[in-house]
Design a protein around this motif. Sequence first.
Motif, PDB file in Angstrom:
ATOM      1  N   CYS A 257      -4.131   9.153   6.557  1.00  0.00           N
ATOM      2  CA  CYS A 257      -4.877   7.917   6.298  1.00  0.00           C
ATOM      3  C   CYS A 257      -5.443   7.891   4.885  1.00  0.00           C
ATOM      4  N   GLU A 258      -5.929   9.028   4.369  1.00  0.00           N
ATOM      5  CA  GLU A 258      -6.434   9.079   2.996  1.00  0.00           C
ATOM      6  C   GLU A 258      -5.308   8.871   1.995  1.00  0.00           C
ATOM      7  N   VAL A 259      -4.162   9.511   2.267  1.00  0.00           N
ATOM      8  CA  VAL A 259      -3.032   9.386   1.344  1.00  0.00           C
ATOM      9  C   VAL A 259      -2.516   7.954   1.318  1.00  0.00           C
ATOM     10  N   GLU A 260      -2.397   7.322   2.467  1.00  0.00           N
ATOM     11  CA  GLU A 260      -1.916   5.934   2.510  1.00  0.00           C
ATOM     12  C   GLU A 260      -2.887   4.976   1.829  1.00  0.00           C
ATOM     13  N   GLU A 261      -4.155   5.183   2.039  1.00  0.00           N
ATOM     14  CA  GLU A 261      -5.152   4.314   1.408  1.00  0.00           C
ATOM     15  C   GLU A 261      -5.051   4.373  -0.105  1.00  0.00           C
ATOM     16  N   PHE A 262      -4.948   5.576  -0.662  1.00  0.00           N
ATOM     17  CA  PHE A 262      -4.854   5.709  -2.118  1.00  0.00           C
ATOM     18  C   PHE A 262      -3.515   5.175  -2.623  1.00  0.00           C
ATOM     19  N   ALA A 263      -2.416   5.440  -1.874  1.00  0.00           N
ATOM     20  CA  ALA A 263      -1.100   4.988  -2.323  1.00  0.00           C
ATOM     21  C   ALA A 263      -1.010   3.458  -2.302  1.00  0.00           C
ATOM     22  N   PHE A 264      -1.571   2.789  -1.264  1.00  0.00           N
ATOM     23  CA  PHE A 264      -1.550   1.327  -1.219  1.00  0.00           C
ATOM     24  C   PHE A 264      -2.386   0.728  -2.350  1.00  0.00           C
ATOM     25  N   LYS A 265      -3.496   1.401  -2.678  1.00  0.00           N
ATOM     26  CA  LYS A 265      -4.325   0.916  -3.786  1.00  0.00           C
ATOM     27  C   LYS A 265      -3.585   1.098  -5.118  1.00  0.00           C
ATOM     28  N   LYS A 266      -2.798   2.155  -5.231  1.00  0.00           N
ATOM     29  CA  LYS A 266      -2.090   2.446  -6.480  1.00  0.00           C
ATOM     30  C   LYS A 266      -0.904   1.504  -6.680  1.00  0.00           C
ATOM     31  N   TRP A 267      -0.101   1.284  -5.628  1.00  0.00           N
ATOM     32  CA  TRP A 267       1.122   0.508  -5.758  1.00  0.00           C
ATOM     33  C   TRP A 267       0.961  -0.946  -5.303  1.00  0.00           C
ATOM     34  N   GLY A 268      -0.223  -1.348  -4.913  1.00  0.00           N
ATOM     35  CA  GLY A 268      -0.422  -2.736  -4.542  1.00  0.00           C
ATOM     36  C   GLY A 268      -0.062  -3.048  -3.109  1.00  0.00           C
ATOM     37  N   GLY A 269      -0.446  -2.217  -2.177  1.00  0.00           N
ATOM     38  CA  GLY A 269      -0.194  -2.486  -0.775  1.00  0.00           C
ATOM     39  C   GLY A 269       1.122  -1.909  -0.288  1.00  0.00           C
ATOM     40  N   GLU A 270       1.428  -2.214   0.966  1.00  0.00           N
ATOM     41  CA  GLU A 270       2.656  -1.678   1.574  1.00  0.00           C
ATOM     42  C   GLU A 270       3.902  -2.278   0.933  1.00  0.00           C
ATOM     43  N   GLN A 271       3.849  -3.562   0.578  1.00  0.00           N
ATOM     44  CA  GLN A 271       5.007  -4.184  -0.065  1.00  0.00           C
ATOM     45  C   GLN A 271       5.269  -3.592  -1.451  1.00  0.00           C
ATOM     46  N   LEU A 273       4.562  -0.542  -2.337  1.00  0.00           N
ATOM     47  CA  LEU A 273       5.133   0.796  -2.138  1.00  0.00           C
ATOM     48  C   LEU A 273       6.610   0.700  -1.800  1.00  0.00           C
ATOM     49  N   ASP A 274       6.999  -0.307  -0.961  1.00  0.00           N
ATOM     50  CA  ASP A 274       8.416  -0.489  -0.655  1.00  0.00           C
ATOM     51  C   ASP A 274       9.207  -0.906  -1.896  1.00  0.00           C
ATOM     52  N   ALA A 275       8.607  -1.760  -2.732  1.00  0.00           N
ATOM     53  CA  ALA A 275       9.293  -2.178  -3.960  1.00  0.00           C
ATOM     54  C   ALA A 275       9.504  -0.986  -4.895  1.00  0.00           C
ATOM     55  N   GLU A 276       8.510  -0.121  -4.968  1.00  0.00           N
ATOM     56  CA  GLU A 276       8.648   1.086  -5.803  1.00  0.00           C
ATOM     57  C   GLU A 276       9.736   1.999  -5.253  1.00  0.00           C
ATOM     58  N   TRP A 277       9.832   2.093  -3.925  1.00  0.00           N
ATOM     59  CA  TRP A 277      10.886   2.930  -3.333  1.00  0.00           C
ATOM     60  C   TRP A 277      12.277   2.365  -3.670  1.00  0.00           C
ATOM     61  N   HIS A 278      12.436   1.012  -3.560  1.00  0.00           N
ATOM     62  CA  HIS A 278      13.731   0.399  -3.895  1.00  0.00           C
ATOM     63  C   HIS A 278      14.048   0.597  -5.377  1.00  0.00           C
ATOM     64  N   ARG A 279      13.048   0.473  -6.229  1.00  0.00           N
ATOM     65  CA  ARG A 279      13.291   0.645  -7.662  1.00  0.00           C
ATOM     66  C   ARG A 279      13.765   2.069  -7.960  1.00  0.00           C
ATOM     67  N   ARG A 280      13.144   3.043  -7.329  1.00  0.00           N
ATOM     68  CA  ARG A 280      13.542   4.426  -7.580  1.00  0.00           C
ATOM     69  C   ARG A 280      14.925   4.722  -6.996  1.00  0.00           C
ATOM     70  N   GLU A 281      15.232   4.140  -5.824  1.00  0.00           N
ATOM     71  CA  GLU A 281      16.557   4.353  -5.256  1.00  0.00           C
ATOM     72  C   GLU A 281      17.632   3.734  -6.146  1.00  0.00           C
ATOM     73  N   GLU A 282      17.361   2.555  -6.709  1.00  0.00           N
ATOM     74  CA  GLU A 282      18.327   1.948  -7.637  1.00  0.00           C
ATOM     75  C   GLU A 282      18.501   2.800  -8.885  1.00  0.00           C
ATOM     76  N   GLY A 283      17.398   3.370  -9.359  1.00  0.00           N
ATOM     77  CA  GLY A 283      17.500   4.250 -10.524  1.00  0.00           C
ATOM     78  C   GLY A 283      18.333   5.488 -10.221  1.00  0.00           C
ATOM     79  N   LYS A 284      18.174   6.048  -8.992  1.00  0.00           N
ATOM     80  CA  LYS A 284      18.994   7.196  -8.613  1.00  0.00           C
ATOM     81  C   LYS A 284      20.471   6.816  -8.553  1.00  0.00           C
ATOM     82  N   ALA A 285      20.755   5.630  -7.977  1.00  0.00           N
ATOM     83  CA  ALA A 285      22.151   5.192  -7.894  1.00  0.00           C
ATOM     84  C   ALA A 285      22.749   4.974  -9.281  1.00  0.00           C
TER      85      ALA A 285
END
Length: 357
Positions: A257-271, A273-285
Motif C-alpha cells: 500500500c505504501e509503494v502503490e501510494e508513492f508510485a501513483f503520486k509519482k506517475w499520476g495515478g494508475e493510468q 503508471l500503465d502509460a509508463e509501462w507501455h512506454r517502457r515496453e515500446e522502448g524495449k521493443a
Amino acid sequence: MNAEQRARVEANRKKALERLRKRGILKDAELQHIEKRNEPAKEAPNITLNEQAHDKVVTEHHSIVTESQAAPPTSASKTLPVPHESQANEESKKRPLERIRPSIRTKDYIEYDFSTMKNLNGGYINPEDRLTGFDEEDVVGSKRQKTLDEWKKEQQERKYLYENAPPPEHISQAPKCTECNINIEMDPVLDDVFKIRVCKSCVKKLPEKYSLLTKTECKEDYFLTEPELNDEAIFHRLEKPNPHSGTFARMQLFVRCEVEEFAFKKWGGEQGLDAEWHRREEGKAQRREKKYQKEMLKMRMKTRAQEYTTRIREKRHGKTHTHNFSNPIEGGIDEDGHKLLRRRCTECGLETEEVAI
C-alpha cells in the motif's frame, strides 16, 4: 669411551656443526658459543668430604653476615640468587647442544597435527568464546552464545513485546483494526515496523494491499529508483537475511500500500503508471529491433565480403576444378594381396588407386 672413540665423536660433531652453518641454521656467534660450552672443564682439586662441608658452612655464614650488614631490600628491588659456576658447568655438560635448532621442522611434513587440535564441537558450543561477568539485563540481544534458558527468556520478552502487550484501561479505548473496526489484536510486523494498525485476518483477506514486496519487485512493477527506496523518510522497510546466501546483502521488504501510494503520486495515478509501462515496453521493443537490424547488417556485410573474396580468387586462379574420373582399370596387387583399381581424371590427369575388397 677410549681416546679413539672420543676423537671420532668430536669429528662427527664438528661436521654436523659445519653442515648447520652452511645451511644457515647456525651463525658464527652461535658456533663460537657452542665451542666454548663444549670445551672440557678444568679438573677441580681433590677435596675430602669434611673439607667440602666446612667450606659450605663458611660460605653460608659469610652470606648471612653480608646480608645482615646490607640495607633491607625494598619491594621495588629484590635480589635474585646467582647460580654457582660449578652448577653452570654441570648443566652445560648435561645439555651441550641446547642452542642448536633442528634442521627439519614438523610443519614441513605434518599437514594436520592432531596433538595440537582442539574440539570446538562444530563451532556451536565452544566454552572459550563465552563471556564472563555479564549482567543479566544484557542477555537479550547480545551476540555471545546463549544457553537454552537465556533463549527462552528472550523469546518470552519478544512475545510480550509483540503479542502480549498490556491491555488498555477499558476495552473501548483499545485501538481497532482500520479495515474491519472490530479486532483489537494487530499484526505485529505491520504494527511495529510499518506503523499500520491492521489485524491478521484482514492481512490475509487483502493481500493486494498489505502483502510485502521485495526491492526488485518495487523497481520492476512500480518503476521506483534506488534512492527513493533507500529513503527512510518515504518508506518503512523490514530487513531479513538473504534467502539465497547468508553472505549476500540483507533482503528489504516493503508493504504494497505504501509503494502503490508513492508510485501513483509519482506517475499520476494508475493510468499514468500503465502509460509508463507501455512506454517502457515500446522502448524495449525498439531496442530489440534495432539490435536485430544491426546483427543482420553485420551478416550481410560478412556474406558480401566472402562472395567478393571468392570472385577475386576465381579470377586469379580460376574456378574450383571438379574431377571427372574414368572407369576403373586393374592396377595389380598390393603388399597384402588385395586387388588394386586405378582411376584417372579425364581433364587434369590425376590418378587414384582404390583397393577392391
